[in-house]
Design a protein around this motif. Structure first.
Motif, mmCIF file in Angstrom:
data_model
loop_
_atom_site.group_PDB
_atom_site.id
_atom_site.type_symbol
_atom_site.label_atom_id
_atom_site.label_comp_id
_atom_site.label_asym_id
_atom_site.label_seq_id
_atom_site.Cartn_x
_atom_site.Cartn_y
_atom_site.Cartn_z
ATOM 1 N N VAL A 39 -22.227 42.029 6.716
ATOM 2 C CA VAL A 39 -22.324 40.710 7.354
ATOM 3 C C VAL A 39 -21.322 39.863 6.918
ATOM 4 N N THR A 40 -20.488 39.171 7.782
ATOM 5 C CA THR A 40 -19.524 38.277 7.240
ATOM 6 C C THR A 40 -19.984 36.738 7.934
ATOM 7 N N ASN A 41 -19.226 35.678 7.742
ATOM 8 C CA ASN A 41 -19.484 34.652 8.699
ATOM 9 C C ASN A 41 -19.284 34.696 10.245
ATOM 10 N N THR A 42 -18.665 35.761 10.579
ATOM 11 C CA THR A 42 -18.158 35.868 11.963
ATOM 12 C C THR A 42 -18.509 37.420 12.652
ATOM 13 N N SER A 43 -19.007 38.450 11.809
ATOM 14 C CA SER A 43 -19.107 39.608 12.071
ATOM 15 C C SER A 43 -20.406 40.238 11.571
ATOM 16 N N ALA A 44 -20.771 41.625 11.858
ATOM 17 C CA ALA A 44 -21.706 42.377 11.267
ATOM 18 C C ALA A 44 -21.458 44.037 11.720
ATOM 19 N N ILE A 45 -22.109 44.742 11.260
ATOM 20 C CA ILE A 45 -22.194 46.021 11.797
ATOM 21 C C ILE A 45 -23.710 46.562 11.770
ATOM 22 N N ILE A 46 -24.025 47.109 13.017
ATOM 23 C CA ILE A 46 -25.219 47.684 13.327
ATOM 24 C C ILE A 46 -25.241 49.149 13.256
ATOM 25 N N TRP A 47 -26.150 49.335 12.669
ATOM 26 C CA TRP A 47 -26.529 51.012 12.184
ATOM 27 C C TRP A 47 -27.673 51.481 12.817
ATOM 28 N N THR A 48 -27.811 52.578 13.338
ATOM 29 C CA THR A 48 -29.245 53.414 13.541
ATOM 30 C C THR A 48 -28.949 54.878 13.473
ATOM 31 N N ARG A 49 -30.190 55.424 13.837
ATOM 32 C CA ARG A 49 -29.928 57.114 14.040
ATOM 33 C C ARG A 49 -31.045 57.420 15.106
ATOM 34 N N THR A 119 -26.279 59.473 14.111
ATOM 35 C CA THR A 119 -26.157 58.169 13.842
ATOM 36 C C THR A 119 -25.095 57.518 14.486
ATOM 37 N N ILE A 120 -25.285 56.192 14.966
ATOM 38 C CA ILE A 120 -24.414 55.187 15.464
ATOM 39 C C ILE A 120 -24.105 53.857 14.702
ATOM 40 N N MET A 121 -22.944 53.204 14.776
ATOM 41 C CA MET A 121 -22.446 52.032 13.857
ATOM 42 C C MET A 121 -21.553 51.377 15.005
ATOM 43 N N GLU A 122 -22.022 50.169 15.154
ATOM 44 C CA GLU A 122 -20.969 49.363 15.836
ATOM 45 C C GLU A 122 -20.763 47.887 15.206
ATOM 46 N N ALA A 123 -19.494 47.711 15.040
ATOM 47 C CA ALA A 123 -19.073 46.391 14.558
ATOM 48 C C ALA A 123 -19.149 45.356 15.710
ATOM 49 N N ILE A 124 -19.847 44.120 15.145
ATOM 50 C CA ILE A 124 -19.979 43.163 16.129
ATOM 51 C C ILE A 124 -19.272 41.991 15.845
ATOM 52 N N LEU A 274 -18.835 62.478 0.530
ATOM 53 C CA LEU A 274 -18.301 61.159 1.211
ATOM 54 C C LEU A 274 -18.222 60.921 2.748
ATOM 55 N N GLN A 275 -18.260 62.253 3.210
ATOM 56 C CA GLN A 275 -18.450 62.293 5.009
ATOM 57 C C GLN A 275 -19.884 61.668 5.225
ATOM 58 N N ILE A 276 -20.881 62.161 4.513
ATOM 59 C CA ILE A 276 -22.161 61.886 4.691
ATOM 60 C C ILE A 276 -22.529 60.390 4.346
ATOM 61 N N TRP A 277 -21.824 59.938 3.293
ATOM 62 C CA TRP A 277 -21.819 58.631 3.015
ATOM 63 C C TRP A 277 -21.617 57.555 4.143
ATOM 64 N N HIS A 278 -20.173 57.848 4.539
ATOM 65 C CA HIS A 278 -20.024 57.089 5.623
ATOM 66 C C HIS A 278 -20.555 57.270 7.167
ATOM 67 N N GLU A 279 -21.392 58.263 7.215
ATOM 68 C CA GLU A 279 -22.441 58.532 8.244
ATOM 69 C C GLU A 279 -23.416 57.491 8.031
ATOM 70 N N GLN A 280 -23.826 57.268 6.914
ATOM 71 C CA GLN A 280 -25.308 56.627 6.753
ATOM 72 C C GLN A 280 -24.989 55.276 6.314
ATOM 73 N N VAL A 281 -23.762 54.831 5.846
ATOM 74 C CA VAL A 281 -23.611 53.383 5.381
ATOM 75 C C VAL A 281 -22.183 52.902 6.078
ATOM 76 N N PRO A 282 -22.450 51.873 6.774
ATOM 77 C CA PRO A 282 -21.174 51.250 7.593
ATOM 78 C C PRO A 282 -20.247 50.519 6.615
ATOM 79 N N LEU A 283 -18.912 50.738 6.803
ATOM 80 C CA LEU A 283 -18.017 49.829 6.259
ATOM 81 C C LEU A 283 -16.889 49.505 7.236
#
Length: 473
Positions: A39-49, A119-124, A274-283
């Motif tokens: 989360v920043t002052n103007t954005s966030a990433i939403i993750w789920t599975r 999993t799915i992750m979306e930047a808002i 590393l691939q698994i990390w990026h599935e489970q943890v948004p950046l």
């Protein structure tokens, strides 16, 4: 009642039961919860599975005594979907809605894939600073299937010139089998949530690939570790309401003291992990980044595994945990920051003291003495700058004897995970020492218009066991 009527009723009942069965089979679940991250002052990433069942496979194995309460007689070759804590994923689609009374942002239905572990992750983007938002996720198998939902909430960061009190929690080292509540999972998460933190920093060892139950010798077994720990109700509840920033450490990426030069762990390679990390943890971008939370606080989240030298290399100017790019970024960004308080979140110790025997993978060890000295001097040269570190299974506050730099170790997430240091072994560096589990709560506020920071160590039940209150210089 005649035979025709029986047949008619039987047919209706058959259609109803078949329809009901299809609906049941067609349901999807958010068993692994949702996470609101970066989360920043103007954005966030939403993750789920998306998950196949509403609950994880129950725990059936008995465990050895603490610490590391590994399961007894665990068959590492049993089907992964039958293992304790298993949560099967499922194909389907997810819809995301982020909203408040003034704003509605919708990400329409998107499919999840087994390629990314469902999993799915979306930047808002386009959010307003210092503003509360609600999150609603909906899941379904297809457009004709029933809809399941899960909700959450968060608040964006204040802008860099806004004077606003802030509090955040930090934790580390959580092994699935070292849970301390057989229903909720980890009591520390419920205790942290009661503090209503603005955000949370998890400094690594979120999972343990190289500890039994199972040993994660391949991608499926490694993914299982994430599914199991993310299904604990205390984590599901916490992460749906508290924005989080996760850092990786060795057990999240392969095995103890892992580096890019490490041999595979069974069939699991460093790149697989590393691939698994990026599935489970948004950046949003690179794994090293900062979090600005108003005028008085900035937090640096550094990466300690991806860019490091071989731990066994001879110490010197070229040996590094950070790598050249991250090292240059850290120096430039921390020296240019105008935040009142600056905190380096490090997955490993910077000050220590650490155990002398066998430890060669962090800045408090002799094996990285050159870069460790550079880092401590850099941080100490900046006013109101501190370290919060993970990786150690005990709580402490240490003051570097040369530079005066203060370091705060959160300790492990549960008491049964605490070990590795004699509780009577107080060193000259120690301002506080406790070989138990818990977490750290950091609050920044102004008292009589003087910026002040409070580092409070808590036990797993939410009781303060130590605090350091420091006024801005």
């Amino acid at each position: 009642m005649n035979k025709q009527m029986y047949k008619l009723l039987g047919g209706i009942l058959f259609v109803f039961m078949t329809s009901f069965a299809l609906k049941q089979d067609g349901e999807v679940y958010f068993t692994n919860g949702l996470k609101i991250q970066e989360v920043t002052n103007t954005s966030a990433i939403i993750w789920t599975r998306l998950c196949k069942f509403p609950n994880a496979v129950p725990i059936s194995h008995k465990q050895k005594e603490a610490p590391f309460r590994t399961p007894l007689d665990f068959n590492n070759n049993m089907p992964v979907n039958k293992m304790d804590g298993a949560v099967e994923g499922t194909f389907g689609e997810v819809k995301i809605k982020v909203f408040n009374k003034d704003t509605i942002i919708t990400i329409d239905w998107k499919h999840v894939s087994p390629y990314k572990d469902y999993t799915i992750m979306e930047a808002i983007h386009g959010l307003n600073p210092n503003t509360e938002y609600h999150v609603l996720l909906q899941g379904r198998k297809d457009k004709n299937s029933p809809i399941t939902d899960i909700s959450g909430a968060f608040k964006t960061a204040p802008s860099s010139e806004t004077i606003e009190p802030v509090g955040f929690t930090s934790s580390t080292c959580q092994y699935f089998w070292d849970y301390d509540d057989p229903i909720r999972g980890f009591k520390a998460y419920d205790s942290m949530q009661e503090l209503n933190p603005d955000f949370h920093c998890q400094t690594g060892d979120y999972v343990y690939y190289d500890k039994p139950g199972p040993m994660s010798y391949n991608i499926a077994l490694a993914r299982h570790k994430w599914h199991a720990i993310n299904a604990w109700p205390s984590l599901v509840d916490f992460y749906s309401k508290v924005p989080s920033y996760l850092q990786k450490d060795d057990h999240d990426i392969l095995k103890d003291d892992a580096s890019p030069n490490s041999e595979p762990f069974g069939e699991l390679t460093f790149d697989d992990a590393l691939q698994i990390w990026h599935e489970q943890v948004p950046l949003n971008d690179k794994p090293f980044r900062t979090v600005r939370w108003g005028k008085d606080l900035e937090v640096w989240l550094v990466e300690a595994r991806e860019f490091r030298s071989d731990n066994k290399d001879a110490d010197g100017d070229e040996k590094s945990i950070f790598g050249k790019e991250q090292k240059a970024w850290l120096k430039a960004s921390i020296e240019s920051s105008n935040a009142t308080f600056k905190i380096l979140m490090s997955p490993t110790p910077v000050v220590g003291p650490d155990r002398a025997k066998g430890k060669i993978d962090n800045h408090s060890n002799k094996s990285y003495k050159t870069e460790g000295n550079w880092l401590r001097e850099l941080l100490a040269s900046q006013e109101n700058t501190f370290v919060v570190n993970g990786d150690r299974h005990w709580q402490y506050v240490s003051k570097d004897l040369v530079t005066g730099l203060l370091e705060f170790s959160q300790g492990p997430t549960s008491d049964v995970h605490a070990q590795g240091w004699d509780p009577n072994d107080y060193r000259p560096e120690h301002q506080f020492l406790r070989v138990k589990g818990g977490f750290l709560y950091v609050s920044v506020f102004r008292k009589d218009n003087i910026p002040t920071i409070n580092f409070s160590h808590y036990d797993v039940d939410g009781n303060v066991v130590h605090e350091e209150i420091i006024k801005s210089k």
